[in-house]
Design a protein around this motif. Structure first.
Motif, PDB file in Angstrom:
ATOM      1  N   LEU A 238       0.818  -1.220   0.000  1.00  0.00           N
ATOM      2  CA  LEU A 238       0.000   0.000   0.000  1.00  0.00           C
ATOM      3  C   LEU A 238       0.850   1.268   0.000  1.00  0.00           C
ATOM      4  O   LEU A 238       0.577   2.185  -0.787  1.00  0.00           O
ATOM      5  CB  LEU A 238      -0.964  -0.015   1.181  1.00  0.00           C
ATOM      6  CG  LEU A 238      -1.964   1.153   1.239  1.00  0.00           C
ATOM      7  CD1 LEU A 238      -2.814   1.200  -0.028  1.00  0.00           C
ATOM      8  CD2 LEU A 238      -2.860   1.041   2.467  1.00  0.00           C
ATOM      9  N   PRO A 239       1.896   1.392   0.858  1.00  0.00           N
ATOM     10  CA  PRO A 239       2.746   2.587   0.762  1.00  0.00           C
ATOM     11  C   PRO A 239       3.395   2.756  -0.610  1.00  0.00           C
ATOM     12  O   PRO A 239       3.504   3.885  -1.112  1.00  0.00           O
ATOM     13  CB  PRO A 239       3.803   2.353   1.849  1.00  0.00           C
ATOM     14  CG  PRO A 239       3.149   1.461   2.832  1.00  0.00           C
ATOM     15  CD  PRO A 239       2.265   0.560   2.023  1.00  0.00           C
ATOM     16  N   ALA A 240       3.811   1.636  -1.228  1.00  0.00           N
ATOM     17  CA  ALA A 240       4.430   1.731  -2.553  1.00  0.00           C
ATOM     18  C   ALA A 240       3.437   2.248  -3.584  1.00  0.00           C
ATOM     19  O   ALA A 240       3.777   3.084  -4.439  1.00  0.00           O
ATOM     20  CB  ALA A 240       4.960   0.362  -2.969  1.00  0.00           C
ATOM     21  N   VAL A 241       2.195   1.789  -3.507  1.00  0.00           N
ATOM     22  CA  VAL A 241       1.175   2.239  -4.444  1.00  0.00           C
ATOM     23  C   VAL A 241       0.818   3.708  -4.187  1.00  0.00           C
ATOM     24  O   VAL A 241       0.576   4.479  -5.124  1.00  0.00           O
ATOM     25  CB  VAL A 241      -0.069   1.335  -4.336  1.00  0.00           C
ATOM     26  CG1 VAL A 241      -1.219   1.896  -5.149  1.00  0.00           C
ATOM     27  CG2 VAL A 241       0.261  -0.069  -4.807  1.00  0.00           C
ATOM     28  N   ILE A 242       0.800   4.115  -2.924  1.00  0.00           N
ATOM     29  CA  ILE A 242       0.512   5.518  -2.591  1.00  0.00           C
ATOM     30  C   ILE A 242       1.566   6.440  -3.196  1.00  0.00           C
ATOM     31  O   ILE A 242       1.244   7.520  -3.719  1.00  0.00           O
ATOM     32  CB  ILE A 242       0.425   5.692  -1.063  1.00  0.00           C
ATOM     33  CG1 ILE A 242      -0.871   5.072  -0.536  1.00  0.00           C
ATOM     34  CG2 ILE A 242       0.488   7.168  -0.674  1.00  0.00           C
ATOM     35  CD1 ILE A 242      -1.007   5.120   0.973  1.00  0.00           C
ATOM     36  N   ILE A 243       2.831   6.024  -3.150  1.00  0.00           N
ATOM     37  CA  ILE A 243       3.904   6.839  -3.736  1.00  0.00           C
ATOM     38  C   ILE A 243       3.664   7.036  -5.230  1.00  0.00           C
ATOM     39  O   ILE A 243       3.825   8.145  -5.759  1.00  0.00           O
ATOM     40  CB  ILE A 243       5.266   6.170  -3.480  1.00  0.00           C
ATOM     41  CG1 ILE A 243       5.621   6.258  -1.998  1.00  0.00           C
ATOM     42  CG2 ILE A 243       6.360   6.825  -4.322  1.00  0.00           C
ATOM     43  CD1 ILE A 243       6.873   5.504  -1.622  1.00  0.00           C
ATOM     44  N   VAL A 244       3.260   5.985  -5.916  1.00  0.00           N
ATOM     45  CA  VAL A 244       2.974   6.101  -7.345  1.00  0.00           C
ATOM     46  C   VAL A 244       1.793   7.042  -7.589  1.00  0.00           C
ATOM     47  O   VAL A 244       1.810   7.871  -8.505  1.00  0.00           O
ATOM     48  CB  VAL A 244       2.694   4.719  -7.955  1.00  0.00           C
ATOM     49  CG1 VAL A 244       2.414   4.849  -9.452  1.00  0.00           C
ATOM     50  CG2 VAL A 244       3.878   3.787  -7.728  1.00  0.00           C
ATOM     51  N   GLY A 245       0.755   6.915  -6.751  1.00  0.00           N
ATOM     52  CA  GLY A 245      -0.396   7.803  -6.903  1.00  0.00           C
ATOM     53  C   GLY A 245      -0.031   9.257  -6.705  1.00  0.00           C
ATOM     54  O   GLY A 245      -0.524  10.139  -7.423  1.00  0.00           O
ATOM     55  N   VAL A 246       0.839   9.533  -5.746  1.00  0.00           N
ATOM     56  CA  VAL A 246       1.289  10.908  -5.507  1.00  0.00           C
ATOM     57  C   VAL A 246       2.063  11.419  -6.715  1.00  0.00           C
ATOM     58  O   VAL A 246       1.847  12.536  -7.186  1.00  0.00           O
ATOM     59  CB  VAL A 246       2.154  10.982  -4.234  1.00  0.00           C
ATOM     60  CG1 VAL A 246       2.784  12.356  -4.082  1.00  0.00           C
ATOM     61  CG2 VAL A 246       1.304  10.655  -3.008  1.00  0.00           C
ATOM     62  N   TRP A 247       2.979  10.609  -7.226  1.00  0.00           N
ATOM     63  CA  TRP A 247       3.792  11.014  -8.373  1.00  0.00           C
ATOM     64  C   TRP A 247       2.931  11.294  -9.602  1.00  0.00           C
ATOM     65  O   TRP A 247       3.164  12.252 -10.332  1.00  0.00           O
ATOM     66  CB  TRP A 247       4.807   9.918  -8.687  1.00  0.00           C
ATOM     67  CG  TRP A 247       5.757  10.264  -9.792  1.00  0.00           C
ATOM     68  CD1 TRP A 247       6.923  10.952  -9.704  1.00  0.00           C
ATOM     69  CD2 TRP A 247       5.612   9.916 -11.183  1.00  0.00           C
ATOM     70  NE1 TRP A 247       7.522  11.053 -10.940  1.00  0.00           N
ATOM     71  CE2 TRP A 247       6.732  10.421 -11.869  1.00  0.00           C
ATOM     72  CE3 TRP A 247       4.641   9.216 -11.899  1.00  0.00           C
ATOM     73  CZ2 TRP A 247       6.917  10.262 -13.233  1.00  0.00           C
ATOM     74  CZ3 TRP A 247       4.821   9.060 -13.273  1.00  0.00           C
ATOM     75  CH2 TRP A 247       5.945   9.568 -13.924  1.00  0.00           C
TER      76      TRP A 247
END
Length: 311
Positions: free
Chosen positions: A177-186
């Motif tokens: 989930l944190p990894a996916v959140i980083i992509v969403g932010v980018w």
């Protein structure tokens, strides 16, 4: 000499023509609006009404399947569906995390791009590059970055001798989930940056100059001049970002498809699975209806609080 008051036919003739011309103008306006209204009705209003109706039926996938009205049966089943409520919690974590990080980073980037920098135009173009990329392409690129064997992150840790930090970023329960959140932010930060940058350019320079003359520091000018001026823009863009992020589908679907073990199963992914994997169209429509109502309620509370603070 004949006056106007002596000719009642003249009085009747004037007002009699105006309603006809008014009706003609209204008809022309409706005809001009029709080409733009038809796509909205066909592509937005009708699917919305159809989805609301299906939420009260037992519609399933298949040809010649009889659909019957079941009332609130789908919603009663949904209340006890722990998988759905778990996906809703994950969706809130995703939407809030991405929206907050997007806003903070975009605000910093907008403040930087608002300065008189060399090659500022090039920097502004580069800042919106992720916005021009389709979510599927972004998902594929970041999936390569997170690859457990040949990904850039794990390769970097290997080269610096930190092999203990290497992991399967999208396949581990604690990092997915944190990894996916980083992509969403980018992926979503550019649009927030553009909106905030436009708002910053609308803040009068004379306000900052007056505050500086009064001895206000940079932080105090930002807090008492810039932020209050940006308040309407902040409320609008964060509300839209929250809706967009909560309704995300393509990006997370390409990255993890809801895995591992449902740790990134957003509500839209859950509804998609119910509809197109298990064929429960009626139940999936009910999920969508409930999500719309809950998001509207959450946004109403948020907007009311933010607008009260802004005033």
């Amino acid at each position: 000499m004949t006056t106007l008051t002596e000719r009642p036919d003249v009085e009747r003739a004037g007002p009699a023509r105006r309603p006809n011309r008014f009706r003609s103008d209204r008809t022309t306006i409706y005809l001009l609006l029709l080409p733009s209204l038809l796509p909205i009705l066909v592509l937005s209003v009708f699917p919305l009404l159809r989805g609301i109706y299906l939420g009260f039926t037992d519609a399933r996938a298949g040809r010649n399947v009889e659909v019957s009205f079941t009332g609130l049966a789908n919603y009663r089943e949904l209340l006890g569906d722990e998988l759905f409520w778990n996906s809703f919690k994950i969706g809130l974590l995703w939407a809030v995390g991405v929206t907050v990080l997007q806003f903070l980073l975009a605000l910093g980037l907008a403040l930087l791009l608002n300065q008189q920098l060399r090659f500022r135009g090039v920097a502004r173009v580069l800042a919106v590059v992720p916005w021009a990329m389709p979510p599927v392409v972004v998902g594929i690129l970041w999936k390569l970055v997170y690859h457990p064997d040949a990904g850039l992150i794990n390769e970097f840790f290997h080269r610096v001798g930190a092999d203990g930090l290497r992991t399967n970023w999208l396949g581990d329960f604690s990092t997915a989930l944190p990894a996916v959140i980083i992509v969403g932010v980018w992926a979503g930060m550019p649009q927030t940056t553009v909106v905030l940058l436009a708002g910053l350019q609308g803040v009068g320079r004379e306000l900052h100059e007056a505050a500086a003359v009064d001895g206000a520091s940079t932080w105090h000018r930002f807090r008492h001049v810039t932020l209050p001026a940006l308040a309407p823009v902040i409320v609008a863009i964060t509300s839209l970002d929250f809706i967009w992020n909560f309704n995300s589908f393509g990006l997370v679907y390409v990255l993890t498809a809801g895995g591992p073990g449902g740790k990134t199963m957003l509500p839209m992914l859950f509804a998609y699975e119910e509809a197109f994997r298990y064929g429960n169209y009626g139940y999936a429509a009910a999920l969508g209806n409930v999500m719309v109502v809950l998001i509207i309620a959450l946004l109403a509370v948020y907007l009311r609080r933010r607008l009260r603070e802004a005033n």
